[in-house]
Structure formats: structure tokens, C-alpha cells
Design an enzyme around this catalytic site. Structure first.
Site, PDB file in Angstrom:
ATOM      1  N   HIS A  80       0.682  -1.192  -0.127  1.00 47.36           N
ATOM      2  CA  HIS A  80       0.036  -0.084  -0.212  1.00 47.36           C
ATOM      3  C   HIS A  80       0.985   1.255   0.114  1.00 47.36           C
ATOM      4  O   HIS A  80       2.099   1.101   0.480  1.00 47.36           O
ATOM      5  CB  HIS A  80      -0.769   0.117   1.077  1.00 47.36           C
ATOM      6  CG  HIS A  80      -0.295   0.639   2.468  1.00 47.36           C
ATOM      7  ND1 HIS A  80       0.027   1.622   2.831  1.00 47.36           N
ATOM      8  CD2 HIS A  80       0.173  -0.273   3.634  1.00 47.36           C
ATOM      9  CE1 HIS A  80       0.485   1.775   4.155  1.00 47.36           C
ATOM     10  NE2 HIS A  80       0.529   0.464   4.459  1.00 47.36           N
ATOM     11  N   ASP A 116       0.857   8.943   5.172  1.00 44.75           N
ATOM     12  CA  ASP A 116       2.001   8.190   4.744  1.00 44.75           C
ATOM     13  C   ASP A 116       2.198   6.915   4.743  1.00 44.75           C
ATOM     14  O   ASP A 116       1.429   6.049   4.437  1.00 44.75           O
ATOM     15  CB  ASP A 116       3.251   9.048   5.040  1.00 44.75           C
ATOM     16  CG  ASP A 116       3.479   8.686   6.647  1.00 44.75           C
ATOM     17  OD1 ASP A 116       4.684   8.851   7.198  1.00 44.75           O
ATOM     18  OD2 ASP A 116       2.658   8.132   7.557  1.00 44.75           O
ATOM     19  N   THR A 117       3.062   6.371   5.608  1.00 42.64           N
ATOM     20  CA  THR A 117       3.482   5.057   5.890  1.00 42.64           C
ATOM     21  C   THR A 117       3.243   4.175   4.605  1.00 42.64           C
ATOM     22  O   THR A 117       1.950   3.611   4.677  1.00 42.64           O
ATOM     23  CB  THR A 117       2.917   4.749   7.063  1.00 42.64           C
ATOM     24  OG1 THR A 117       3.162   5.529   8.347  1.00 42.64           O
ATOM     25  CG2 THR A 117       3.455   3.232   7.626  1.00 42.64           C
ATOM     26  N   VAL A 118       4.189   3.921   4.031  1.00 38.49           N
ATOM     27  CA  VAL A 118       3.926   2.809   2.949  1.00 38.49           C
ATOM     28  C   VAL A 118       4.110   1.499   3.734  1.00 38.49           C
ATOM     29  O   VAL A 118       4.965   1.557   4.606  1.00 38.49           O
ATOM     30  CB  VAL A 118       4.941   2.736   1.671  1.00 38.49           C
ATOM     31  CG1 VAL A 118       4.477   4.338   1.086  1.00 38.49           C
ATOM     32  CG2 VAL A 118       6.418   2.867   2.251  1.00 38.49           C
TER      33      VAL A 118
END
Length: 518
Positions: free
Chosen positions: A26, A278-280
């Protein structure tokens, strides 16, 4: 034995149902404009292709997670690695975690000067399995200068900050600096200034426009500029406190001087047309049946130096529920999360959601635990355990979250996701897929302007069954649903938590997501 502790004998390499390999990624939950959603989906597709190439060559799940996240970190569109949000003083600080199939983890927080924080996190994981002299305990989390020193000692290149700053990140920083300056001049507190473009819920940032030509991963618009007296002022005393620099940055003279020397035009709010959280993240299943998960993030825009976000915290941004050796189904589960980091930490979002999916359990309003299908368990975690947690409900910060979970059994691999944001960019690919499947999961258009604090949730999934010599059968769950729960209510499903049943998610009020998996 391979490097993850898995036996490489033919007996263990082959698991019941076939050797199905998979990668799920994601690129953040939040809001993605339709105009530029293809940029985010392309980033997901690229990460899937790269990871699957490694998996098909016999790489471990940890290898695949590292490669997938590294690909996302190198893409300017994500808030991780190159293109990360900047701290108040303009510095890139990254967080990353990787968790293997045994639940062992390696992580770094607020690390500077490193293009790929996930690579350092992987290094910490590997080194943590080796004994140290004098019976010392090896670390599994390193932060700030200690993390950078660790990377340097292990021959990872340390770059100047300029190499990590993308043009879009620089524009965001300049815009937010102006907003912060204006707020200070209005004599308002940092958390109570006028409503402008949000500085972020764990990195909420705007979608950069598609570049006309690809950029080299280590090149930014700051690389070729000449040193200025501002650089000298800032870097002359490396021990200068963050508070002093932030106060200096917010002064009118300094801000104007900075803008003039960087020769950056004022950024318009409409330049990018979207904001994302954010945070892939990535989850992988390898040929040995092992599962792994990882996350990476640049954190909140204009954050304090040294702030450690959920991407660096095992159980918060990433979690793995290992397989029990006595479980004949061979079940193991992983979750990765994106959202408001402080709330995710309070609720231990990744670990709790993974546990709910793993054991097919859901919590009701009254706190009681009941059996549920995995999708219901994930959705109810957001609606009840996350949004209704006393700390989240009483907070002034937005309770935004997106969760991607994968559950592996001997019968196949099952993907679930849920989010209370307006959109969530995801991708998946198995060893039988010719191309990645990507989707921009969106909240129902019947309910525009979905509020993160409301009791609304969008969810979906994909099931990949291993069916022996005939090859895996694919059953797609395309589902977008808004459900307002009353006390004690649960979402009605016709699908019970029994793996042989195809996923059709038949229930009232369903709608297919735009660009859903095919």
C-alpha cells in the site's frame, strides 16, 4: 536452513495446496485526487513487480518486503525515503520496520542521511539474531544518531540531507513554514492555528504532479545549489537546539531570505490536488509459506526533530502473528497500517488488527468478543477499538487509519483491507498473476467528505486459493460499504469464517470500488 530459519528441504518447501507466492503493498491512506491517482497506483505496481521477481527467484518473504518498500521509498510520490516530509528545520528523518515470520523485528526511527531506512531496519533484524560478546542483548530498534552510526559502521552510504529532499517535499515545507509563521504572528498556539492545509496525520501530504521525465533516485533540486550563509548559520553549530532553529525559521526575515536563496516560487494549494497519509507498507508470502511485513515513513510534516512514528514501532505500524506449530491449517497473519501515528500507538493498531483477523474475532460496543469473518473483524477494529478508544475519541487530532492484512493458510492466501479515510492505494500480485492488480479504494461517492472521526469505514479484499495441480482459483472481493453501527450490532455477512467458501461478501448496500481488482 535459510536466513529466516526456514528449512529448505523439499518436505517443508512444499506446503499443502501448492507453492503460492504473493506480495501486497500500500502507498498510504488519506485522500488521492482522481487526476493523479495513477501515479500512486503505478508506484504500487512497480513495487509488486520488483518484489515478485525476487520471490519467483526463491527469495524469502523478508527479501520481498525489503525490495517492495525500497521501491516505494525511491519513488517521489510516497512519503518515505526520497520525497519524505521534512521536519521543522528542513531535515528528512525516516522510520522503518521489518518483521519476519517468527515475529522477530528490526527497526530504525528518526534516522537521517539514509535513502532507504528499510534497508537499515533489515540489517538490524539480521544482526539481532547473532549473539554479542559478554552476553549483551542485540538491539531491534535504533533511533536518531545511533541509527545513523549503526548504518555507517555497516557500510551503508550516508548522504547529505539535500540528496533526500524532493522538489515536492521542499515546496510543502516552504508552504507549511509560511503557515506556521503566519500562525505565530497571529499569536496562536502551534496546535490551534487557522485552518490551512493540514500538516498531516502521520504525514498527510499532497500528491506531486507527474514528472515529465523520470528523476534519478538520488537527485533533488537542492543538490546543485551553492552553499549559502543560511547553510553556514544552520550547520555551524550542530548542537543548536531544535527550538532555537524553529524560532529562527518562523521569523519573517529568515523565511524571506530562505525563499529567495532557494529561488522557489510560492506553492499554490491546487498544485497537487490531493493529500495522503504516509507510511507505505508491504506484506509478502514466500515459497516456504513464510509471511513477513514491513513499513516505512517520513513522518508528519513539520514534526519535531527526533519524533518516532508508527513505522518504526513493531505492533503499531507492522505486525506478524506467527504460525503455531500445532496448527494443522498452517495459519499466520500480518498487518501493516497507515494513519495518525500517535493514535495507532495507543491502540497497538497493527498487532491488534492482525490478532482479530488471525483468530476471526471482533469486539462489540460493550467490549465483548465474538466470532466473526475476517473482514468484519478488521472493519470493527477501526469502528470500535480504534475510533471509540477513549484516547482517540478525546483527542484533538484526527483519527485516520488504513489497514492492510494478509492471512496465509494451507488453502491459500487472503487479503483484507479497511480504512476510514477517503481513499487507500493498494496493490497485489501472486506468482500466478501476469501483472499486478492495483486499486484505489475509495469511500462511497454517496457520502462525500467522509469524516475520519465518524463511524464510517470502507473495506475490501481478495482471496487466492491454492487448489493443487489445477492451479489456484481466484475469488475477488470487491466491496465498498458504509455501515453505521448501533450498540451491540454487527455487520451482517452471509460468508462465515470458513476458508473453502468463495469470498463474495454478499450483503446489502454493497458497491464496487473504482478500479477494483480484476
Amino acid at each position: 536452513m535459510n536466513q529466516d530459519g526456514a528449512s529448505t528441504s523439499s518436505a517443508t518447501q512444499k506446503r499443502s495446496g501448492g507453492d503460492l507466492r504473493a506480495i501486497f503493498v500500500h502507498a498510504g491512506a488519506g485522500y488521492h485526487s482522481r487526476k493523479n491517482e495513477h501515479v500512486h497506483l503505478q508506484a504500487c505496481a512497480n513495487a509488486c513487480r520488483m518484489a515478485m521477481a525476487f520471490l519467483n527467484d526463491g527469495a524469502t518473504a523478508v527479501d520481498a518486503v525489503e525490495v517492495a518498500i525500497q521501491t516505494l521509498e525511491n519513488d517521489e510520490v510516497t512519503n518515505a525515503g526520497y520525497g519524505s516530509n521534512l521536519a521543522m528545520d528542513g531535515t528528512v528523518e525516516g522510520d522503518a520496520t521489518v518483521v519476519d515470520h517468527l515475529g522477530r523485528s528490526g527497526a530504525v526511527g528518526a534516522i537521517t542521511g539514509v535513502l532507504n531506512p528499510i534497508h537499515v531496519a533489515r540489517l538490524v533484524l539480521e544482526e539481532s539474531t547473532k549473539p554479542l560478546s559478554l552476553s549483551r542483548v542485540p538491539p531491534n530498534l535504533l533511533v536518531s544518531q545511533g541509527a545513523q552510526d549503526y548504518a555507517f559502521v555497516h557500510n551503508i552510504p550516508i548522504l547529505t540531507n539535500d540528496y533526500l529532499v524532493s522538489p515536492a517535499a521542499k515546496e510543502r515545507w516552504l508552504k507549511w513554514s509560511q503557515d506556521l509563521q503566519a500562525a505565530t504572528q497571529q499569536k496562536r498556539s502551534y496546535f490551534g492555528f487557522r485552518k490551512v492545509a493540514p500538516l498531516g496525520n502521520e504525514g498527510q501530504h499532497q500528491t506531486p504532479p507527474p514528472a515529465s521525465t523520470p528523476h534519478p533516485p538520488l537527485v533533488s533540486s537542492l543538490v546543485n545549489r551553492q552553499p549559502t550563509d543560511i547553510d553556514s548559520d544552520v550547520r555551524a553549530n550542530p548542537l543548536q537546539s531544535n527550538r532555537e532553529f524553529a524560532q529562527q525559521m518562523m521569523t519573517t526575515d529568515f523565511s524571506k531570505k530562505w525563499n529567495q536563496q532557494l529561488a522557489i516560487p510560492e506553492m499554490k494549494d491546487s498544485a497537487f490536488g490531493g493529500s495522503i497519509t504516509d507510511t507505505v507498507g508491504a506484506i509478502a508470502v514466500d515459497i516456504y509459506g513464510n509471511i513477513s511485513a514491513g513499513s516505512s515513513s517520513g513522518g508528519i510534516g513539520m514534526k519535531y526533530r527526533g519524533r518516532v512514528g508508527p513505522a518504526a514501532l513493531v505492533g503499531v505500524g507492522s505486525a506478524v502473528i506467527p504460525m503455531n506449530s500445532a496448527d494443522r491449517d498452517g495459519t499466520c497473519t500480518a498487518s501493516v497500517c497507515s494513519g495518525t501515528g500517535e493514535h495507532m500507538a495507543t491502540t497497538m493498531a497493527a498487532n491488534t488488527s492482525a490478532s482479530r483477523v488471525h483468530y476471526c474475532q471482533t469486539t462489540r460496543i460493550d467490549g465483548s468478543i465474538h466470532e466473526a469473518h475476517e473482514q468484519e473483524a478488521l472493519t470493527n477494529f477501526i469502528k470500535i477499538e480504534f475510533l471509540k478508544h477513549p484516547s482517540v475519541a478525546a483527542s484533538n487530532s484526527t483519527g485516520a487509519i488504513g489497514i492492510m492484512s494478509a492471512k496465509k493458510t494451507n488453502d491459500g492466501i487472503h487479503l483484507y483491507w479497511a480504512h476510514n479515510t477517503e481513499s487507500f492505494a493498494l496493490g497485489s500480485m501472486t506468482s500466478k498473476d501476469p501483472e499486478p492488480h492495483v486499486v484505489m479504494s475509495r469511500a462511497s461517492p454517496r457520502f462525500p467528505g467522509t469524516s475520519h472521526s465518524s463511524n464510517q469505514c470502507t473495506s475490501g479484499g481478495r482471496s487466492m486459493r491454492a487448489s493443487g495441480p489445477g492451479g489456484p482459483k481466484y475469488h475477488l472481493a470487491k466491496r465498498q460499504k458504509r455501515v453505521d453501527l448501533a450498540p451491540g450490532d454487527t455487520i451482517p455477512y452471509t460468508l462465515k469464517p470458513q476458508l473453502p467458501v468463495p469470498m463474495d461478501f454478499a450483503s446489502e448496500g454493497l458497491m464496487e470500488t473504482d478500479g477494483a481488482f480484476l
